[in-house]
Design a protein around this motif. Structure first.
Motif, PDB file in Angstrom:
ATOM      1  N   VAL A  12      -0.151  13.837  11.996  1.00  0.00           N
ATOM      2  CA  VAL A  12       1.034  14.934  11.140  1.00  0.00           C
ATOM      3  C   VAL A  12       2.531  14.219  11.430  1.00  0.00           C
ATOM      4  O   VAL A  12       2.752  14.147  12.383  1.00  0.00           O
ATOM      5  N   PRO A  13       3.046  14.543  10.785  1.00  0.00           N
ATOM      6  CA  PRO A  13       4.592  14.771  10.334  1.00  0.00           C
ATOM      7  C   PRO A  13       5.565  15.210  11.168  1.00  0.00           C
ATOM      8  O   PRO A  13       4.853  16.463  11.865  1.00  0.00           O
ATOM      9  N   ALA A  14       5.994  14.423  11.262  1.00  0.00           N
ATOM     10  CA  ALA A  14       6.984  14.764  12.774  1.00  0.00           C
ATOM     11  C   ALA A  14       7.943  15.840  12.359  1.00  0.00           C
ATOM     12  O   ALA A  14       7.837  16.854  13.651  1.00  0.00           O
ATOM     13  N   ALA A  15       8.061  16.495  11.644  1.00  0.00           N
ATOM     14  CA  ALA A  15       8.416  17.667  11.589  1.00  0.00           C
ATOM     15  C   ALA A  15       7.446  18.731  11.795  1.00  0.00           C
ATOM     16  O   ALA A  15       8.593  20.222  11.895  1.00  0.00           O
ATOM     17  N   GLN A  16       5.681  18.405  11.501  1.00  0.00           N
ATOM     18  CA  GLN A  16       5.134  20.047  11.950  1.00  0.00           C
ATOM     19  C   GLN A  16       4.723  19.668  14.026  1.00  0.00           C
ATOM     20  O   GLN A  16       4.349  20.725  13.578  1.00  0.00           O
ATOM     21  N   ILE A  35     -11.280   9.166  23.726  1.00  0.00           N
ATOM     22  CA  ILE A  35     -11.037   8.287  22.803  1.00  0.00           C
ATOM     23  C   ILE A  35     -10.130   8.825  22.704  1.00  0.00           C
ATOM     24  O   ILE A  35     -10.116  10.744  21.731  1.00  0.00           O
ATOM     25  N   ASP A  36      -8.845   8.848  22.002  1.00  0.00           N
ATOM     26  CA  ASP A  36      -7.718   9.564  20.897  1.00  0.00           C
ATOM     27  C   ASP A  36      -8.382   9.559  19.688  1.00  0.00           C
ATOM     28  O   ASP A  36      -8.949   8.960  19.044  1.00  0.00           O
ATOM     29  N   CYS A  37      -7.324  10.703  19.118  1.00  0.00           N
ATOM     30  CA  CYS A  37      -7.565  10.784  17.668  1.00  0.00           C
ATOM     31  C   CYS A  37      -6.939   9.948  17.102  1.00  0.00           C
ATOM     32  O   CYS A  37      -7.382   9.732  15.615  1.00  0.00           O
ATOM     33  N   GLY A  38      -6.835   8.419  17.598  1.00  0.00           N
ATOM     34  CA  GLY A  38      -6.161   7.047  17.040  1.00  0.00           C
ATOM     35  C   GLY A  38      -7.063   6.979  16.363  1.00  0.00           C
ATOM     36  O   GLY A  38      -7.376   5.636  16.255  1.00  0.00           O
ATOM     37  N   ALA A  52      -1.943   9.788  19.797  1.00  0.00           N
ATOM     38  CA  ALA A  52      -1.416   9.153  18.470  1.00  0.00           C
ATOM     39  C   ALA A  52      -0.526   9.642  17.569  1.00  0.00           C
ATOM     40  O   ALA A  52      -1.359   9.717  16.579  1.00  0.00           O
ATOM     41  N   GLN A  53       0.390   9.853  17.014  1.00  0.00           N
ATOM     42  CA  GLN A  53       0.834  10.179  16.858  1.00  0.00           C
ATOM     43  C   GLN A  53       0.734   9.419  15.226  1.00  0.00           C
ATOM     44  O   GLN A  53       1.188   9.934  14.318  1.00  0.00           O
TER      45      GLN A  53
END
Length: 148
Positions: A125-129, A38-41, A119-120
């Motif tokens: 996690v913001p894209a900038a990080q 299971i992914d983080c999403g 699962a971005q």
């Protein structure tokens, strides 16, 4: 991979650094690896790959002929089946390294594998990080800086 073995005189594997594995390497395992996770999403996922384990020992006269490697692959068909799966290669370095595999000319080339968030959009996690692995290795994390 089998068709690639038909037209070569020697089996050579090259690391991402450009170095070749010693000519006396062994193929110690050919297997089917399934991962159910299971992914983080919260999404359930499954992955299946063919896995080769490469190893070297002190028997410097050992050479894996293409015909012998083909024989090993033919024996493994009862486990691997006929599905066209990605190939993952394990090779002992400081720890067991895991690589992808591609072919360049007559060489089999071990390619770097990287972790990734699957699962971005859901993990927060913001894209900038989000950094690529090489950037993380040189980034300086400080308390409160948001990167660690």
């Amino acid at each position: 991979m089998k068709h690639a073995l038909a037209g070569i005189e020697a089996v050579t594997f090259r690391l991402p650094t450009g170095e070749y594995l010693p000519a006396h390497f062994h193929v110690t395992e050919v297997g089917l690896v399934s991962k159910h996770f299971i992914d983080c999403g919260g999404v359930e996922r499954r992955e299946t790959v063919v896995n080769f384990q490469l190893w070297e020992a002190g028997d410097y006269d050992h050479r894996l002929a293409p015909q012998k490697f083909l024989h090993i692959l033919n024996l493994s068909e009862k486990i691997l089946g006929s599905e066209d799966l990605d190939i993952e290669v394990e090779y002992q370095q400081a720890t067991i390294g895991k690589f992808g595999l591609t072919r360049e000319g007559n060489d089999f080339v071990l390619t770097p594998k990287q972790t990734a968030c699957l699962a971005q959009d859901a993990c927060g996690v913001p894209a900038a990080q989000q950094f690529a692995l090489p950037q993380l290795q040189v980034a300086a994390c400080t308390p409160g800086g948001g990167c660690c």
